[in-house]
Design an enzyme around this catalytic site. Structure first.
Site, short mmCIF file in Angstrom:
data_model
loop_
_atom_site.label_atom_id
_atom_site.label_comp_id
_atom_site.label_asym_id
_atom_site.label_seq_id
_atom_site.Cartn_x
_atom_site.Cartn_y
_atom_site.Cartn_z
N LYS A 50 15.43 -12.60 49.46
CA LYS A 50 16.81 -12.36 49.89
C LYS A 50 17.08 -13.17 51.16
O LYS A 50 16.16 -13.46 51.91
CB LYS A 50 17.00 -10.87 50.23
CG LYS A 50 17.10 -9.95 49.04
CD LYS A 50 17.37 -8.53 49.50
CE LYS A 50 17.40 -7.57 48.32
NZ LYS A 50 18.52 -7.80 47.39
N ARG A 96 15.15 -2.25 38.10
CA ARG A 96 15.14 -1.95 36.66
C ARG A 96 13.72 -2.02 36.10
O ARG A 96 13.39 -1.33 35.14
CB ARG A 96 16.10 -2.90 35.94
CG ARG A 96 15.76 -4.36 36.10
CD ARG A 96 16.93 -5.27 35.78
NE ARG A 96 17.89 -5.35 36.87
CZ ARG A 96 19.00 -6.08 36.84
NH1 ARG A 96 19.31 -6.78 35.77
NH2 ARG A 96 19.81 -6.11 37.87
N1 BES Z 1 18.28 -3.30 45.96
C1 BES Z 1 19.10 -4.33 45.45
C2 BES Z 1 20.55 -3.90 45.27
C3 BES Z 1 21.30 -3.55 46.52
C4 BES Z 1 22.11 -4.48 47.13
C5 BES Z 1 21.25 -2.28 47.02
C6 BES Z 1 22.82 -4.12 48.26
C7 BES Z 1 21.97 -1.93 48.15
C8 BES Z 1 22.76 -2.85 48.78
C9 BES Z 1 18.57 -4.79 44.10
O1 BES Z 1 17.21 -4.73 43.94
C10 BES Z 1 18.94 -6.22 43.96
O2 BES Z 1 18.43 -7.02 44.71
N2 BES Z 1 19.80 -6.53 43.00
C11 BES Z 1 20.22 -7.85 42.78
C12 BES Z 1 20.19 -8.08 41.29
C13 BES Z 1 20.38 -9.52 40.90
C14 BES Z 1 19.20 -10.35 41.35
C15 BES Z 1 20.55 -9.58 39.41
C16 BES Z 1 21.64 -7.97 43.30
O3 BES Z 1 22.41 -7.02 43.18
O4 BES Z 1 21.96 -9.00 43.88
MN MN Z 2 16.20 -6.44 44.67
#
Ligand code: BES
Ligand code: MN
Ligand code: ZN
Length: 489
Positions: free
Chosen positions: A265, A339
């Site tokens: 990230k 997931r």
């Molecule tokens: N934990 C994150 C989602 C999230 C984002 C929670 C902001 C709380 C605040 C999740 O694991 C994630 O990184 N999701 C990605 C999925 C994508 C790579 C398909 C996302 O939402 O960007």
């Molecule tokens: Mn994630």
């Protein structure tokens, strides 16, 4: 927390002694009761000045009018809560929240008089009386003064107030877990905090990596394999129902920190990913609530605890893993890890417990925040009755929830060239493809709902029931859903 609350039969003689704040219920028609009459007398008519003001009729239900440093009492303020004594539950709780916001940390004597839903009013005060002080060396200026709560019918009210305290404590347990930084709340210490629930009568079992490997949870283990903290699944069981009654199941995403893994990230804001175990925390809080109020239901709560880190042993983009169900997954993005954790825990839950229904909770996608903001969690379900009951429970608890669609047409987005499915579906409908992925691990015979709480678990500014930070969203909703739908009368 309970030592911070005292419950008493109405006693007007306490009024002159209070040095903090005094709160009383003021009828919207301006009529005075025994409490407000006494306050009026002590303050030489200040309460009547409020009710006789030409604009008094414009005051909204739940509004609080403060008399600051009034004469005739030692208290710093008298808070008059404009509320009909027959007000609905939600209105009573909202009024409690408004009062709690005003009191700051000050000690408070509440004279609830003959208020009908006084336990809800109290719960509003209690829910808002939260601060995360675990890592403040100087706690004095932010810790809460005591609340003395009095009512004309305390004997009948007390058990209800005690339930309110139990539920509030469970919400606080969830908030504390979510607020806790990832160096303190590791997979191991998280599991230990869940073991601490055993004295309440919960059965708690911790599955370690070797056991998870034997079960075939390669998807979950793949997420945690880059971390120094060992992955775990914790199984909590509350057996308060008939022994032959199939349990209701809750499953939570417990990523104690989500760096994104090798699909790292961006640095800005990454610290917030300490809340990525919010789903697991809500499951834990709900189990605590059920146990402390001795719910007449069988409920299992399972959480997958992992840390998503980049390292030499971490899972790579492009890796193919086999889930416990047997389906293979191409990991196109290691940041879509939730997931992968849930699919194995959900499959295990169904195989082991054959639940009457299953609800999973997860801070799963940023896309749900784009769609619904911080006001509503996204609900996905294969079962209208379960979904309606869930949305109804959320409404009664004043926790926002909004149904989102599922549909076979979204499946094509999850196609993989070399495996049974990919773990991402691209930018469009990001929250739906995540839910669609999960649905592949739900048996047709299992009524199921998935709740994406990424937008509601943790909020940067104050929300209705909570100050900035963890909200505990969902504990009250799930507790109510279970008591309304799955408890024997
Ligand atoms: N934990 C994150 C989602 C999230 C984002 C929670 C902001 C709380 C605040 C999740 O694991 C994630 O990184 N999701 C990605 C999925 C994508 C790579 C398909 C996302 O939402 O960007
Ligand atoms: Mn994630
Ligand atoms: Zn995540």
């Amino acid at each position: 927390m309970p030592e911070n609350f005292e419950f008493l039969e109405t006693n007007l003689d306490l009024i002159p002694e209070v040095t903090g704040r005094i709160a009383a219920i003021l009828a919207p028609d301006g009529g005075l009761d025994q409490v407000t009459r006494r306050l009026n007398k002590l303050t030489k008519g200040a309460v009547l000045r409020v009710t006789q003001d030409a604009d008094f009729h414009k005051r909204k239900s739940g509004e609080v009018i403060t008399l600051a440093y009034p004469m005739g009492v030692q208290a710093k303020a008298i808070d008059l809560v404009v509320l009909d004594k027959r007000a609905e539950r939600n209105a009573a709780r909202r009024a409690g929240v408004s009062l709690a916001k005003l009191r700051g940390n000050e000690e408070l004597l509440v004279l609830a008089g003959a208020l009908r839903f006084a336990d809800s009013f109290f719960q509003g005060i209690a829910l808002r009386s939260y601060n995360f002080l675990a890592h403040k060396e100087k706690k004095d200026d932010s810790s809460f003064g005591k609340v003395t709560f009095s009512h004309n019918k305390m004997e009948t009210l007390k058990p209800l107030l005690e339930t309110s305290v139990a539920i509030t404590e469970a919400v606080f347990f969830t908030r504390d877990l979510v607020n806790e930084p990832a160096n303190i709340l590791t997979t191991t210490t998280f599991a230990e905090r869940l073991m601490d629930l055993v004295p309440l009568g919960l059965e708690v079992e911790v599955l370690d990596e070797a056991e998870l490997a034997d079960l075939g949870m390669r998807a979950l283990l793949g997420v945690g394999q880059g971390s120094a903290s060992p992955s775990k699944v914790v199984v909590m069981q509350w057996n308060g129902g008939a022994p032959d009654q199939q349990p209701f199941a809750l499953v939570g995403k417990g990523v104690v920190f989500d760096t994104g893994g090798i699909s790292l990230k961006p640095g800005a804001g990454m610290q917030d990913m300490t809340m990525d175990m919010g789903g697991a925390a809500v499951v834990a809080g709900t189990m605590m609530a059920l146990a402390s109020r001795k719910a007449k239901a069988n409920v299992v709560g399972l959480v997958g605890l992992v840390e998503n880190m980049p390292s030499g042993t971490a899972i790579r983009p492009g890796d193919v893993i086999t889930s416990m169900k047997g389906d293979t997954i191409e990991v196109l993005n290691t940041d879509a890890e939730g997931r992968l954790v849930l699919c194995d825990v959900m499959w295990y839950t169904q195989e082991r417990f054959n639940p009457v229904a299953m609800i999973d909770l997860a801070t799963l996608t940023g896309a749900i925040i784009v769609g619904l903001g911080h006001e509503n969690a996204g609900v996905f379900s294969n079962d209208d009755a379960l979904c309606d009951a869930l949305l109804g429970a959320a409404k009664s608890e004043n926790e926002g929830a909004w149904r989102m669609p599922l549909g076979a047409a979204y499946n094509k987005l999850l196609k993989s060239r070399i495996a049974d499915m990919a773990n991402i579906g691209g930018r469009p409908a990001g929250s739906i493809t995540a839910a669609q992925f999960l649905q592949r691990f739900v048996k047709d015979s299992t009524p199921w709902a998935h709740i994406d709480i990424a937008g509601v678990a943790y909020i940067k500014s104050d929300s209705d029931h909570a100050p900035a930070g963890a909200t505990g969203w969902g504990v009250m909703t799930l507790n109510r859903l279970i008591s309304d739908q799955f408890e024997s009368p």
